[in-house]
Design a protein around this motif. Structure first.
Motif, PDB file in Angstrom:
ATOM      1  N   TYR A  40       0.812  -1.213   0.000  1.00 17.99           N
ATOM      2  CA  TYR A  40       0.000   0.000   0.000  1.00 17.99           C
ATOM      3  C   TYR A  40       0.848   1.267   0.000  1.00 17.99           C
ATOM      4  CZ  TYR A  40      -3.346   3.500   1.753  1.00 17.99           C
ATOM      5  OH  TYR A  40      -4.114   4.625   1.925  1.00 17.99           O
ATOM      6  N   SER A  41       1.877   1.308   0.816  1.00 18.75           N
ATOM      7  CA  SER A  41       2.650   2.544   0.991  1.00 18.75           C
ATOM      8  C   SER A  41       3.808   2.690   0.014  1.00 18.75           C
ATOM      9  CB  SER A  41       3.189   2.639   2.418  1.00 18.75           C
ATOM     10  OG  SER A  41       2.147   2.760   3.357  1.00 18.75           O
ATOM     11  N   ASN A  50       0.797  10.649   1.131  1.00 17.38           N
ATOM     12  CA  ASN A  50      -0.325  10.418   2.054  1.00 17.38           C
ATOM     13  C   ASN A  50      -0.658   8.952   2.237  1.00 17.38           C
ATOM     14  OD1 ASN A  50      -1.650   9.759  -0.289  1.00 17.38           O
ATOM     15  ND2 ASN A  50      -3.136  11.447  -0.205  1.00 17.38           N
ATOM     16  N   LYS A  51       0.168   8.054   1.677  1.00 23.23           N
ATOM     17  CA  LYS A  51      -0.038   6.624   1.902  1.00 23.23           C
ATOM     18  C   LYS A  51       0.745   6.117   3.111  1.00 23.23           C
ATOM     19  CE  LYS A  51      -1.595   5.095  -2.618  1.00 23.23           C
ATOM     20  NZ  LYS A  51      -1.425   4.091  -3.691  1.00 23.23           N
ATOM     21  N   THR A  85       0.844   7.191   7.349  1.00 20.54           N
ATOM     22  CA  THR A  85       0.111   7.994   8.329  1.00 20.54           C
ATOM     23  C   THR A  85       1.047   8.450   9.430  1.00 20.54           C
ATOM     24  OG1 THR A  85      -0.536   6.029   9.605  1.00 20.54           O
ATOM     25  CG2 THR A  85      -2.069   6.794   7.892  1.00 20.54           C
ATOM     26  N   TRP A  99      -1.725  13.057   9.722  1.00 22.93           N
ATOM     27  CA  TRP A  99      -1.306  13.013   8.309  1.00 22.93           C
ATOM     28  C   TRP A  99      -1.651  11.655   7.716  1.00 22.93           C
ATOM     29  CZ3 TRP A  99       0.170  15.940   4.341  1.00 22.93           C
ATOM     30  CH2 TRP A  99       0.757  15.326   3.241  1.00 22.93           C
ATOM     31  N   GLY A 100      -2.027  11.662   6.435  1.00 20.39           N
ATOM     32  CA  GLY A 100      -2.132  10.457   5.646  1.00 20.39           C
ATOM     33  C   GLY A 100      -3.447   9.731   5.763  1.00 20.39           C
ATOM     34  N   THR A 101      -3.592   8.735   4.889  1.00 21.29           N
ATOM     35  CA  THR A 101      -4.792   7.908   4.824  1.00 21.29           C
ATOM     36  C   THR A 101      -4.373   6.449   4.955  1.00 21.29           C
ATOM     37  OG1 THR A 101      -5.857   9.498   3.340  1.00 21.29           O
ATOM     38  CG2 THR A 101      -6.811   7.283   3.462  1.00 21.29           C
ATOM     39  N   ALA A 102      -4.894   5.777   5.956  1.00 23.71           N
ATOM     40  CA  ALA A 102      -4.585   4.361   6.172  1.00 23.71           C
ATOM     41  C   ALA A 102      -5.409   3.499   5.217  1.00 23.71           C
ATOM     42  CB  ALA A 102      -4.884   3.984   7.609  1.00 23.71           C
ATOM     43  N   ASP A 134      -8.272   1.020   4.078  1.00 22.19           N
ATOM     44  CA  ASP A 134      -9.659   1.095   4.529  1.00 22.19           C
ATOM     45  C   ASP A 134      -9.880   0.386   5.857  1.00 22.19           C
ATOM     46  OD1 ASP A 134     -10.312   2.521   2.322  1.00 22.19           O
ATOM     47  OD2 ASP A 134     -11.183   0.848   1.200  1.00 22.19           O
ATOM     48  N   ASP A 169      -7.572   3.045  10.437  1.00 23.99           N
ATOM     49  CA  ASP A 169      -6.999   4.275  10.974  1.00 23.99           C
ATOM     50  C   ASP A 169      -6.267   3.992  12.286  1.00 23.99           C
ATOM     51  OD1 ASP A 169      -7.914   5.778   8.916  1.00 23.99           O
ATOM     52  OD2 ASP A 169      -9.595   6.669   9.997  1.00 23.99           O
TER      53      ASP A 169
END
Length: 484
Positions: A165-166, A178-179, A181, A190-193, A195, A198
């Motif tokens: 993912y990152s 933003n991949k 957190t 910061w960032g989006t975990a 789905d 979080d």
């Protein structure tokens, strides 16, 4: 921080088992500073990322990061956690973290792995990067500088990055990413975990143990309230003051019980180990105190130990090792049920080091001849002279080392013990190359107390609470740990 799984040059051998002892470990860090609860909102973060290994598959993943304080107040890095999300290469894959270089110092950067509560097609694990208080603070607008990090499979098989993912294959220079957190305390900044994952949310398991001491478990506590090395109670309480020959140390050296002494300072009883030499093996007297029983395994180990940079008499510079460790016997070369966990301080270097250095090491096994070692270690090149609270915790998944209340190093499940161990303190010379003078000299290592709580992982604060409770009650010794 420097970590290794197979050591073939600097580390010579495990403690007590062959003539020169194992090299091992250390991370240097200082006390955590609590951040005001409002700082997360005011001290917003930005994280930049580049990859040091851009291939779809690689020997290791190399997420290089910069943490930027994009808020308007100063931010303590010790309150920051950054997560990099990835897909495990197999369900049972295990990983190891290392810091190659950091502006803030690798000794001030930590890395731990976790599993996601809600796995996705591109992530079921994460690497959480944190900081000790030694990393300091970031002023508004400032950044951490390079964090050149890496992680790899424990078996050194290739890692597949293309499904992580990152991971950004084209991210060859730093840019906002933003991949990953970033949190300040429990606040996501910061960032989006992936789905449903979080960090800090209701499905995320707590990482901090409770602050109240747990219920009583089987415990060894000794305040070392004895009169001499020949005090009958010392043996009755399960201790052996070593006199038999053998390693580690200078060939021809002896282990001298009479150099283990006891004293009282300010109403507090102390044990002292003296090691002395006049520059020959025959004149070298080393000291060791160890439990007779190898009945200690998982749980918490703690001791307050005084390291010394300078001799109490005579010329300095001997390659001295001052220790607190647990160990069992190697039944055969590369036997997989061998275990050893060390705090080792070298005030004058040795094992290829020129200055003072502290190692902590978790051992899986070794072969004495030809030398081959399987261990994981961290290290800190700085002075540790004086009294220090040393804590080691072992549960079913992790080994952690603390110094003076702060996390020093986290080692992997591959190095967990398979059977019981003894508890040991010793002080010895690696060789006579550091000081070739024939003038007599002597070095001291002090020990205040030792504690083991079977099958319970205590925080350093909980250890301190137990020690205080024993002393307030006037208890100088307790051993309720059953024989293994």
């Amino acid at each position: 921080m420097k970590e290794s799984t197979v050591v073939t040059t600097r580390a010579k051998s495990p403690l007590r088992t062959v003539a020169a002892a194992a090299a091992a470990v250390g991370l240097g860090c200082a006390g955590l500073i609590a951040l005001p609860s409002t700082a997360g909102a005011a001290g917003a973060l930005t994280v930049q990322y580049k990859t040091g290994a851009s291939g779809a598959t690689a020997d290791q993943s190399e997420p290089w990061l910069k943490v930027i304080n994009s808020g308007n107040i100063s931010l303590q890095l010790s309150q920051v956690k950054v997560r990099y999300y990835f897909k495990a290469d197999s369900a049972d894959a295990t990983y190891r973290f290392a810091c190659s270089w950091a502006v803030k110092g690798c000794a001030n950067v930590t890395g731990t792995f976790g599993s996601l509560a809600h796995p996705t097609a591109t992530a079921d694990r994460y690497l959480e990067v944190g900081f000790t208080s030694g990393a300091g603070s970031l002023a508004a607008g400032a950044d951490s500088g390079d964090l050149q990090l890496r992680f790899y499979q424990s078996n050194w098989q290739s890692v597949k990055q293309s499904d992580d993912y990152s991971f950004g294959a084209a991210q060859n220079s730093y840019g906002d990413w933003n991949k990953v957190t970033a949190q300040v305390g429990s606040s996501l900044e910061w960032g989006t975990a992936p789905d449903g994952n979080d960090p800090g949310g209701p499905t995320d398991p707590p990482t901090d143990p409770p602050t109240d001491p747990p219920g009583d478990g089987a415990t060894l506590f000794d305040d070392f309230n004895y009169t001499s090395h020949s005090d009958a109670k010392l043996s009755e309480h399960g201790w052996n003051v070593r006199s038999n020959s053998g390693g580690p140390g200078v060939p021809g050296a002896t282990w001298s019980p009479q150099n283990v002494t006891f004293s009282t300072e300010g109403g507090n009883s102390l044990m002292n180990l003296e090691t002395s030499s006049s520059g020959t093996g025959e004149s070298t007297e080393q000291t060791e105190v160890l439990t007779k029983s190898m009945k200690f395994k998982n749980g918490t180990y703690a001791a307050r130990v005084k390291f010394s940079d300078a001799p109490k008499s005579g010329p300095d510079s001997d390659h001295l090792v001052q220790t607190f460790f647990t160990i069992n016997d190697l039944k055969a070369p590369m036997a997989d049920d061998y275990s050893e966990y060390d705090f080792e301080y070298l005030p004058n270097g040795g094992w290829g080091e020129s200055g003072n250095i502290l190692y902590t090491t978790s051992w899986e096994t070794y072969n004495p001849d030809p030398w081959q070692a399987v261990n994981q270690h961290t290290e800190s090149r700085q002075s540790f002279t004086g009294w220090h609270d040393l804590v080691l915790t072992i549960d079913n998944s992790t080994i952690k080392y603390y110094i003076d209340g702060q996390l020093f190093g986290t080692h992997d499940a591959a190095y967990l013990p398979e059977r019981g161990m003894s508890i040991n303190f010793n002080q010895w010379l690696i060789d006579l190359n550091g000081q070739t003078s024939t003038t007599a000299r002597a070095y001291d290592e002090g020990v205040d107390y030792v504690l083991h709580v079977k099958d319970q992982v205590l925080t350093p604060a909980q250890v301190a609470a137990k020690i205080n409770a024993y002393r307030q009650a006037g208890t100088t010794f307790e051993d309720t740990v059953p024989a293994s």
